[in-house]
Design a protein around this motif. Sequence first.
Motif, PDB file in Angstrom:
ATOM      1  N   SER A  71       8.256 -11.939 -13.785  1.00 26.14           N
ATOM      2  CA  SER A  71       9.071 -11.127 -12.877  1.00 26.14           C
ATOM      3  C   SER A  71       8.190 -10.091 -12.190  1.00 26.14           C
ATOM      4  CB  SER A  71      10.202 -10.436 -13.638  1.00 26.14           C
ATOM      5  OG  SER A  71       9.698  -9.585 -14.643  1.00 26.14           O
ATOM      6  N   VAL A  72       8.330  -9.974 -10.877  1.00 23.33           N
ATOM      7  CA  VAL A  72       7.479  -9.097 -10.069  1.00 23.33           C
ATOM      8  C   VAL A  72       8.367  -8.133  -9.281  1.00 23.33           C
ATOM      9  CG1 VAL A  72       5.703  -8.969  -8.286  1.00 23.33           C
ATOM     10  CG2 VAL A  72       5.792 -10.952  -9.809  1.00 23.33           C
ATOM     11  N   ARG A  73       8.030  -6.848  -9.359  1.00 23.49           N
ATOM     12  CA  ARG A  73       8.704  -5.853  -8.521  1.00 23.49           C
ATOM     13  C   ARG A  73       7.742  -5.393  -7.433  1.00 23.49           C
ATOM     14  NH1 ARG A  73      11.863  -1.099 -11.309  1.00 23.49           N
ATOM     15  NH2 ARG A  73      13.200  -2.902 -11.706  1.00 23.49           N
ATOM     16  N   PHE A  74       8.207  -5.457  -6.198  1.00 21.38           N
ATOM     17  CA  PHE A  74       7.426  -5.012  -5.050  1.00 21.38           C
ATOM     18  C   PHE A  74       7.940  -3.636  -4.624  1.00 21.38           C
ATOM     19  CE2 PHE A  74       7.262  -9.635  -4.896  1.00 21.38           C
ATOM     20  CZ  PHE A  74       5.921  -9.881  -4.666  1.00 21.38           C
ATOM     21  N   ASN A  75       7.067  -2.647  -4.666  1.00 18.20           N
ATOM     22  CA  ASN A  75       7.373  -1.325  -4.124  1.00 18.20           C
ATOM     23  C   ASN A  75       6.741  -1.231  -2.739  1.00 18.20           C
ATOM     24  OD1 ASN A  75       8.700  -0.443  -6.502  1.00 18.20           O
ATOM     25  ND2 ASN A  75       6.734  -0.014  -7.455  1.00 18.20           N
ATOM     26  N   LEU A  76       7.568  -1.030  -1.733  1.00 23.04           N
ATOM     27  CA  LEU A  76       7.104  -1.108  -0.352  1.00 23.04           C
ATOM     28  C   LEU A  76       7.070   0.267   0.295  1.00 23.04           C
ATOM     29  CD1 LEU A  76       9.332  -4.140   0.776  1.00 23.04           C
ATOM     30  CD2 LEU A  76       7.084  -4.207  -0.315  1.00 23.04           C
ATOM     31  N   ARG A  77       5.972   0.559   0.993  1.00 17.28           N
ATOM     32  CA  ARG A  77       5.872   1.797   1.763  1.00 17.28           C
ATOM     33  C   ARG A  77       5.113   1.507   3.053  1.00 17.28           C
ATOM     34  NH1 ARG A  77       0.876   4.183   1.732  1.00 17.28           N
ATOM     35  NH2 ARG A  77       1.793   6.108   2.524  1.00 17.28           N
ATOM     36  N   ALA A  78       5.369   2.320   4.076  1.00 23.38           N
ATOM     37  CA  ALA A  78       4.688   2.179   5.360  1.00 23.38           C
ATOM     38  C   ALA A  78       3.730   3.346   5.541  1.00 23.38           C
ATOM     39  CB  ALA A  78       5.695   2.146   6.506  1.00 23.38           C
ATOM     40  N   ALA A  79       2.528   3.043   6.012  1.00 26.48           N
ATOM     41  CA  ALA A  79       1.532   4.085   6.258  1.00 26.48           C
ATOM     42  C   ALA A  79       1.705   4.708   7.631  1.00 26.48           C
ATOM     43  CB  ALA A  79       0.126   3.506   6.127  1.00 26.48           C
ATOM     44  N   ASP A  80       2.516   4.094   8.496  1.00 30.07           N
ATOM     45  CA  ASP A  80       2.627   4.597   9.866  1.00 30.07           C
ATOM     46  C   ASP A  80       4.025   4.326  10.437  1.00 30.07           C
ATOM     47  OD1 ASP A  80       2.103   1.708  10.317  1.00 30.07           O
ATOM     48  OD2 ASP A  80       0.011   2.291  10.026  1.00 30.07           O
ATOM     49  N   VAL A  81       4.226   3.140  11.015  1.00 33.25           N
ATOM     50  CA  VAL A  81       5.504   2.819  11.640  1.00 33.25           C
ATOM     51  C   VAL A  81       6.277   1.842  10.754  1.00 33.25           C
ATOM     52  CG1 VAL A  81       4.578   3.170  13.950  1.00 33.25           C
ATOM     53  CG2 VAL A  81       4.500   0.889  12.945  1.00 33.25           C
ATOM     54  N   ASN A  82       7.473   1.438  11.189  1.00 38.93           N
ATOM     55  CA  ASN A  82       8.288   0.511  10.411  1.00 38.93           C
ATOM     56  C   ASN A  82       7.721  -0.909  10.483  1.00 38.93           C
ATOM     57  OD1 ASN A  82       9.958   2.671   9.975  1.00 38.93           O
ATOM     58  ND2 ASN A  82      11.584   1.985  11.334  1.00 38.93           N
ATOM     59  N   HIS A  83       7.722  -1.576   9.333  1.00 38.36           N
ATOM     60  CA  HIS A  83       7.312  -2.971   9.236  1.00 38.36           C
ATOM     61  C   HIS A  83       8.387  -3.723   8.447  1.00 38.36           C
ATOM     62  CE1 HIS A  83       3.226  -1.934  10.672  1.00 38.36           C
ATOM     63  NE2 HIS A  83       3.334  -0.867   9.896  1.00 38.36           N
ATOM     64  N   SER A  84       8.124  -4.980   8.129  1.00 39.61           N
ATOM     65  CA  SER A  84       9.056  -5.758   7.302  1.00 39.61           C
ATOM     66  C   SER A  84       8.273  -6.786   6.501  1.00 39.61           C
ATOM     67  CB  SER A  84      10.113  -6.454   8.173  1.00 39.61           C
ATOM     68  OG  SER A  84      11.078  -7.109   7.360  1.00 39.61           O
ATOM     69  N   PHE A  85       8.460  -6.778   5.182  1.00 41.20           N
ATOM     70  CA  PHE A  85       7.747  -7.663   4.263  1.00 41.20           C
ATOM     71  C   PHE A  85       8.539  -8.955   4.122  1.00 41.20           C
ATOM     72  CE2 PHE A  85       6.804  -9.294   0.023  1.00 41.20           C
ATOM     73  CZ  PHE A  85       5.426  -9.179  -0.047  1.00 41.20           C
ATOM     74  N   TRP A  86       7.913 -10.083   4.525  1.00 39.88           N
ATOM     75  CA  TRP A  86       8.642 -11.351   4.541  1.00 39.88           C
ATOM     76  C   TRP A  86       7.745 -12.485   4.076  1.00 39.88           C
ATOM     77  CZ3 TRP A  86       9.943 -14.744   9.353  1.00 39.88           C
ATOM     78  CH2 TRP A  86      10.843 -15.755   8.977  1.00 39.88           C
ATOM     79  N   VAL A  87       8.199 -13.157   3.023  1.00 37.14           N
ATOM     80  CA  VAL A  87       7.600 -14.422   2.587  1.00 37.14           C
ATOM     81  C   VAL A  87       8.712 -15.458   2.710  1.00 37.14           C
ATOM     82  CG1 VAL A  87       6.453 -15.667   0.716  1.00 37.14           C
ATOM     83  CG2 VAL A  87       6.074 -13.207   0.991  1.00 37.14           C
ATOM     84  N   PRO A  88       8.676 -16.311   3.732  1.00 39.07           N
ATOM     85  CA  PRO A  88       9.786 -17.245   3.964  1.00 39.07           C
ATOM     86  C   PRO A  88      10.158 -18.079   2.739  1.00 39.07           C
ATOM     87  CG  PRO A  88       8.341 -17.223   5.873  1.00 39.07           C
ATOM     88  CD  PRO A  88       7.668 -16.394   4.819  1.00 39.07           C
ATOM     89  N   SER A  89       9.176 -18.472   1.932  1.00 37.56           N
ATOM     90  CA  SER A  89       9.467 -19.305   0.767  1.00 37.56           C
ATOM     91  C   SER A  89      10.171 -18.536  -0.349  1.00 37.56           C
ATOM     92  CB  SER A  89       8.177 -19.936   0.228  1.00 37.56           C
ATOM     93  OG  SER A  89       7.680 -20.899   1.127  1.00 37.56           O
ATOM     94  N   PHE A  90      10.190 -17.199  -0.272  1.00 41.89           N
ATOM     95  CA  PHE A  90      10.978 -16.407  -1.220  1.00 41.89           C
ATOM     96  C   PHE A  90      12.446 -16.348  -0.808  1.00 41.89           C
ATOM     97  CE2 PHE A  90       7.191 -13.533  -2.654  1.00 41.89           C
ATOM     98  CZ  PHE A  90       6.619 -14.637  -3.270  1.00 41.89           C
TER      99      PHE A  90
END
Length: 276
Positions: A167-186
Amino acid sequence: MVASAATAALLFLAGCSADTTAQLKRIGLPEAASDRAPAIGDLWIGSWIAAGIVGVFVWGLIGWAVIKYRSDNNDMPKQNRYNLPMEIFYTTAPFVIIGVLFYYTILAQNTVTARSAEPEVTVNVTAQKWSWVFNYKSADNPDVGEDVWEGGTIQQTPDLYLPVGKSVRFNLRAADVNHSFWVPSFYYKLDVVAGRNNNFEMTPTKEGVFRGKCAELCGTYHSAMLFNVHIVSEEEYEAHLRGLAEAGNIGEARGPKDVDPQGEAKQDQGEEVGQR
């Protein structure tokens, strides 16, 4: 006619490769690689089935009306101000359809967004103009003994390594502007919003290399925000992290200046020249 159409469909599928046939069964979805994918996949396919049933029913009504009320003259048919049963039907039917889809959407959402108290692996992800940084925590990897990281630049696509079955938890933060984390196979993506920490959890279920990308139009070089996801055995995962430690990628990197200070300076200068 129906038998002919079914025969033609079978012949078409028989001429397809195994990969193409599998993709057709998924109705265009990519190969699944996470434990959250079945919930989204079932919702996707179920929505198509519901849409198909509604479409066939509507087409049937249109065909029935065309055949039953066809005429060789141009006389107007009898006009009615209203048809109460029909009005009740086309008022309530959409609410029933929406209610059923909403119910199954909530079930899928609850499955996808579920989190455990203690995930086995935590990856802190930083999105930046115009690449990604992945930080692996030493608490999850005692054999490595160090926090390690790997990141990319606009010229180099970074790699994200994950152990299969953990089990993996992803903590997401942006260093500048808005982005979006996407892995289509997930079968899942999550916005990376500046000033806000988002997170989600999943378990990789299939070894292999999968593509990841930014799904938010974040600026000039948005198209360069790609990364490769390597889902590997636990032994290979730990070996990769030890390699990062040996390469000197120790600690936590939180932005482009930590990954490539010279490249960041050059990028800033290039943007200034472009603005002039």
